[in-house]
Motif scaffolding. Sequence first.
Motif, PDB file in Angstrom:
ATOM      1  N   SER A 351       0.808  -1.229   0.000  1.00 27.67           N
ATOM      2  CA  SER A 351       0.000   0.000   0.000  1.00 27.67           C
ATOM      3  C   SER A 351       0.837   1.272   0.000  1.00 27.67           C
ATOM      4  O   SER A 351       0.366   2.334  -0.403  1.00 27.67           O
ATOM      5  CB  SER A 351      -0.950   0.005   1.212  1.00 27.67           C
ATOM      6  OG  SER A 351      -0.216   0.023   2.423  1.00 27.67           O
ATOM      7  N   ASN A 352       2.074   1.174   0.445  1.00 32.19           N
ATOM      8  CA  ASN A 352       2.958   2.358   0.428  1.00 32.19           C
ATOM      9  C   ASN A 352       3.855   2.365  -0.807  1.00 32.19           C
ATOM     10  O   ASN A 352       4.786   3.164  -0.893  1.00 32.19           O
ATOM     11  CB  ASN A 352       3.816   2.386   1.702  1.00 32.19           C
ATOM     12  CG  ASN A 352       4.795   1.228   1.760  1.00 32.19           C
ATOM     13  OD1 ASN A 352       4.666   0.261   0.993  1.00 32.19           O
ATOM     14  ND2 ASN A 352       5.760   1.289   2.648  1.00 32.19           N
ATOM     15  N   CYS A 354       5.696  -0.303  -1.670  1.00 32.06           N
ATOM     16  CA  CYS A 354       6.737  -1.333  -1.492  1.00 32.06           C
ATOM     17  C   CYS A 354       6.554  -2.406  -2.558  1.00 32.06           C
ATOM     18  O   CYS A 354       5.451  -2.925  -2.736  1.00 32.06           O
ATOM     19  CB  CYS A 354       6.611  -1.945  -0.104  1.00 32.06           C
ATOM     20  SG  CYS A 354       7.787  -3.265   0.209  1.00 32.06           S
TER      21      CYS A 354
ATOM     22  N   VAL B 180       8.727   8.331  -4.407  1.00 33.91           N
ATOM     23  CA  VAL B 180       7.301   8.660  -4.455  1.00 33.91           C
ATOM     24  C   VAL B 180       6.789   8.760  -3.018  1.00 33.91           C
ATOM     25  O   VAL B 180       6.965   7.826  -2.236  1.00 33.91           O
ATOM     26  CB  VAL B 180       6.512   7.575  -5.225  1.00 33.91           C
ATOM     27  CG1 VAL B 180       5.016   7.900  -5.219  1.00 33.91           C
ATOM     28  CG2 VAL B 180       7.036   7.448  -6.647  1.00 33.91           C
ATOM     29  N   PRO B 182       4.941   8.138   0.008  1.00 30.18           N
ATOM     30  CA  PRO B 182       4.088   6.960   0.237  1.00 30.18           C
ATOM     31  C   PRO B 182       2.753   7.321   0.876  1.00 30.18           C
ATOM     32  O   PRO B 182       2.641   8.326   1.584  1.00 30.18           O
ATOM     33  CB  PRO B 182       4.920   6.121   1.199  1.00 30.18           C
ATOM     34  CG  PRO B 182       5.729   7.111   1.958  1.00 30.18           C
ATOM     35  CD  PRO B 182       6.028   8.233   0.995  1.00 30.18           C
ATOM     36  N   ARG B 183       1.771   6.508   0.621  1.00 29.63           N
ATOM     37  CA  ARG B 183       0.478   6.590   1.289  1.00 29.63           C
ATOM     38  C   ARG B 183       0.452   5.557   2.417  1.00 29.63           C
ATOM     39  O   ARG B 183       1.141   4.547   2.344  1.00 29.63           O
ATOM     40  CB  ARG B 183      -0.651   6.283   0.297  1.00 29.63           C
ATOM     41  CG  ARG B 183      -0.733   7.269  -0.869  1.00 29.63           C
ATOM     42  CD  ARG B 183      -1.772   6.818  -1.901  1.00 29.63           C
ATOM     43  NE  ARG B 183      -3.081   6.717  -1.316  1.00 29.63           N
ATOM     44  CZ  ARG B 183      -3.954   7.724  -1.187  1.00 29.63           C
ATOM     45  NH1 ARG B 183      -3.648   8.912  -1.650  1.00 29.63           N
ATOM     46  NH2 ARG B 183      -5.134   7.541  -0.625  1.00 29.63           N
ATOM     47  N   LEU B 257       6.004  -0.361   7.066  1.00 29.88           N
ATOM     48  CA  LEU B 257       5.667   0.468   5.899  1.00 29.88           C
ATOM     49  C   LEU B 257       6.203   1.893   6.030  1.00 29.88           C
ATOM     50  O   LEU B 257       6.275   2.618   5.032  1.00 29.88           O
ATOM     51  CB  LEU B 257       4.151   0.510   5.691  1.00 29.88           C
ATOM     52  CG  LEU B 257       3.443  -0.822   5.420  1.00 29.88           C
ATOM     53  CD1 LEU B 257       2.002  -0.578   4.985  1.00 29.88           C
ATOM     54  CD2 LEU B 257       4.163  -1.641   4.371  1.00 29.88           C
ATOM     55  N   ALA B 258       6.587   2.289   7.228  1.00 35.54           N
ATOM     56  CA  ALA B 258       7.181   3.613   7.429  1.00 35.54           C
ATOM     57  C   ALA B 258       8.545   3.721   6.770  1.00 35.54           C
ATOM     58  O   ALA B 258       9.077   4.818   6.604  1.00 35.54           O
ATOM     59  CB  ALA B 258       7.312   3.901   8.922  1.00 35.54           C
ATOM     60  N   ASN B 260       9.805   0.864   4.309  1.00 30.87           N
ATOM     61  CA  ASN B 260      10.127  -0.040   3.195  1.00 30.87           C
ATOM     62  C   ASN B 260       9.623   0.427   1.832  1.00 30.87           C
ATOM     63  O   ASN B 260       9.635  -0.339   0.873  1.00 30.87           O
ATOM     64  CB  ASN B 260       9.661  -1.476   3.498  1.00 30.87           C
ATOM     65  CG  ASN B 260       8.150  -1.606   3.573  1.00 30.87           C
ATOM     66  OD1 ASN B 260       7.432  -0.689   3.219  1.00 30.87           O
ATOM     67  ND2 ASN B 260       7.677  -2.754   4.016  1.00 30.87           N
ATOM     68  N   PHE B 261       9.216   1.699   1.722  1.00 35.44           N
ATOM     69  CA  PHE B 261       8.801   2.205   0.413  1.00 35.44           C
ATOM     70  C   PHE B 261       9.988   2.602  -0.442  1.00 35.44           C
ATOM     71  O   PHE B 261       9.893   2.594  -1.667  1.00 35.44           O
ATOM     72  CB  PHE B 261       7.834   3.387   0.586  1.00 35.44           C
ATOM     73  CG  PHE B 261       8.389   4.523   1.397  1.00 35.44           C
ATOM     74  CD1 PHE B 261       9.000   5.589   0.772  1.00 35.44           C
ATOM     75  CD2 PHE B 261       8.301   4.519   2.784  1.00 35.44           C
ATOM     76  CE1 PHE B 261       9.513   6.641   1.526  1.00 35.44           C
ATOM     77  CE2 PHE B 261       8.815   5.562   3.535  1.00 35.44           C
ATOM     78  CZ  PHE B 261       9.422   6.623   2.909  1.00 35.44           C
ATOM     79  N   LYS B 433       0.989   9.129  -5.366  1.00 36.88           N
ATOM     80  CA  LYS B 433       0.118   8.713  -6.488  1.00 36.88           C
ATOM     81  C   LYS B 433      -1.325   8.653  -6.029  1.00 36.88           C
ATOM     82  O   LYS B 433      -1.598   8.320  -4.890  1.00 36.88           O
ATOM     83  CB  LYS B 433       0.565   7.348  -6.993  1.00 36.88           C
ATOM     84  CG  LYS B 433       1.882   7.459  -7.739  1.00 36.88           C
ATOM     85  CD  LYS B 433       2.233   6.170  -8.462  1.00 36.88           C
ATOM     86  CE  LYS B 433       3.610   6.350  -9.130  1.00 36.88           C
ATOM     87  NZ  LYS B 433       4.101   5.197  -9.808  1.00 36.88           N
TER      88      LYS B 433
END
Lengths: 433, 433
Positions: A351-352, A354, B180, B182-183, B257-258, B260-261, B433
């Motif tokens: 979702s981020n 990755c 990018v 991240p969301r 996820l904080a 690994n984007f 995005k």
Amino acid sequence: MSFPKIDDTHDPALTSWVSGADGHADFPVQNLPLGIFAPKAGAPRAGVAIGDHILDLAQCAERGLLPEAVRDAVRGRTLNALFALPSADRLALRRSLSRMLSDGKHRESIEPCLFAAADCTLHLPAAIGDYTDFYVGIHHATNVGKLFRPDNPLLPNYKYVPIGYHGRASSVRSSGVPVVRPRGQRKAPDADAPTVGPTGRLDYELELGVWIGQGNAPGEAIPINEAAGHVAGFCLLNDWSARDFQAWEYVPLGPFLAKNFHSTVSPWVVTAEAMAPFRIAQPARPEGDPAPLPYLWDEADQAQGALSLTLEVCISSAKMREANMPPHRLSHGPASNMYWTVQQIVTHHASNGCDLRPGDLLGTGTISAAEREGYGSLLELTEGGKTKVLLPTGEERAFLEDGDEIILRGRAEAAGFASIGLGECRAVILPAK
Amino acid sequence: MSFPKIDDTHDPALTSWVSGADGHADFPVQNLPLGIFAPKAGAPRAGVAIGDHILDLAQCAERGLLPEAVRDAVRGRTLNALFALPSADRLALRRSLSRMLSDGKHRESIEPCLFAAADCTLHLPAAIGDYTDFYVGIHHATNVGKLFRPDNPLLPNYKYVPIGYHGRASSVRSSGVPVVRPRGQRKAPDADAPTVGPTGRLDYELELGVWIGQGNAPGEAIPINEAAGHVAGFCLLNDWSARDFQAWEYVPLGPFLAKNFHSTVSPWVVTAEAMAPFRIAQPARPEGDPAPLPYLWDEADQAQGALSLTLEVCISSAKMREANMPPHRLSHGPASNMYWTVQQIVTHHASNGCDLRPGDLLGTGTISAAEREGYGSLLELTEGGKTKVLLPTGEERAFLEDGDEIILRGRAEAAGFASIGLGECRAVILPAK
């Protein structure tokens, strides 16, 4: 949601000309799991399990017996290239294998490509780019949380975030590779300082493993209604854990040396296509629980995103093997005790932006049932080591001892379909070096 | 402890016939960093940076110009095979390159293998099997800890355990690849539930990257006095972080996820051999701190296990670039602000038998100085967003905005030796995005 569909390859009346395949506990012709095997004195290659035999896919490809779309992909020493193909190509392979192994007219051309499984070595099915372990077994999270926070076992993020962390890809090993008891730092609660030595609280964790098929481009999310298309298949995963190291090291960045010494997977990849008959509804959330956030919500996923799969853990101590006793079952329970579906895990992970890659491995985290008989780790079964487990020899276990072997098994069942299994995930504990 | 030795390749009087190499800020002939580059319309291949040029190692190997031990290893599309060689072979390569690029008699045979760096694309130097990020910048750990626990910033394990966690190998990118935004999920402290959207607290982290050379066998530890022999070289690492996601997701299993984007590395591997003159003593532990446990203690490591390396972070906003302003320095400080040496990190990582493999990447964690001018992240510089940083355009930053570019640099200096640099690690932020 593009879940694979049930077709004639799942017909329970389908039989195979391979002796021993019909009624095989794990690998009847309805299963057809993929793996990497090496025959005696041969190089590792792609294969499919059928009963107690393995069909050599590389040889089949050379003989022009497989669909053209997969011919190159099955020639490698890993399944990564096969996982990278569109799932339609793996479906074509499945349909072709099902025909060849059931219809006797193919026997003559196929039989030379069969090996007795007992004569083969099984390897990791893929070169794992990244291995991520989740924590979606809500009863496990609750049980473990209670040990630390009796009044407030689940943290506030648990029902919003499919909690996960990165594990170690290098130390994932195939079933059968012994686990060397790791050394490390641990600190007794009443001690001033840590000491170093072999772990005294070695544990298993019963998990479902998920093999990623096609990946996503960096920066691009995977919508929940497309997540199933990114799953190549499933395996069993034992996330061996050194609880004493874990307790000392895990704040603030999570588990590290407590886990990364060894993780064991079952070698056969039971494909998403094979699991089509075993899809069930995701268990309803308890009343009062928040609905999943929109990016994790899909009606079709809730309707058929879980798996009808029973998992079990058995132990065999050295004494039990000496006495020719069968392995002793420690626990068993349904894999649907997951607060998030596999699809929600996949979507959350990407979702981020990755990027997941073909051959990546995801673990669900320990899957425990609500009742003690379904607890997926000794930490839970023994309440942190306080209540020992009794073995048939009279031996007791708070945690694992050298010589203990842990065997995970998984079985998919649905009315009107042939049951299939995930095969075994086993490893024995060797003393520390 | 087998640290590489100073030899005549480090002679500050050594010059190169390659124009622009002498006195080059990063890549004089004393450096000779390794990387993977692609000339215009050419495939990626191994190269060495010399001034503003790149020497094509694959072409040199084809022409028989390199030591036999490395000829096959430099022919791949990654440096993994070169990293897997004994460090003596990389030393032989270095000595050979130093001779060929300094002695004018080689110019005729070598010059056709040179490319202008400006015409080339730089790639990741290795296929990263596993990426591990540590937390050894003690001032960073203290600064961040203070934001959460003002009275007790460092947790009890910090001075015993080189804290680390597994990061994401797939999302490590080479310098220049845009990030990018991240969301993800974030929850305001006073909100009942999280929301999903682009991160509002995007940050950089200034780190040193360590490339693993020869690995260890599974189950075998790496003694501290052999750890230096497992390090192939160094780079800069920007561990981009979404602080709002991190605060919400990180308990109990750490950042996911904080982080690994996207992570950015500088593309040149400054070899352990090149760094020989820049070894200094590990800063003494403050009085009262515990001594490292025996497996992490080595006198030679304490005497010369740290690096004389100054790191800096610069920012360039879109407005600054429009106005042709140079990047603005946000912070700078010595890389020796690490509580544990690189060797201690390596030994700890393998102490439980976890196998490191050639091409694995270790990050030190953010390296901050004790003083504000050396803080290695905006989280620290702005005290969690409270004190904004002023840019030369009059713009202010609590966290990064779209269009901001972050540039990390590193410079090794020692009296009596030519200074060398790590090259640039840069990336610009694109909108979500």
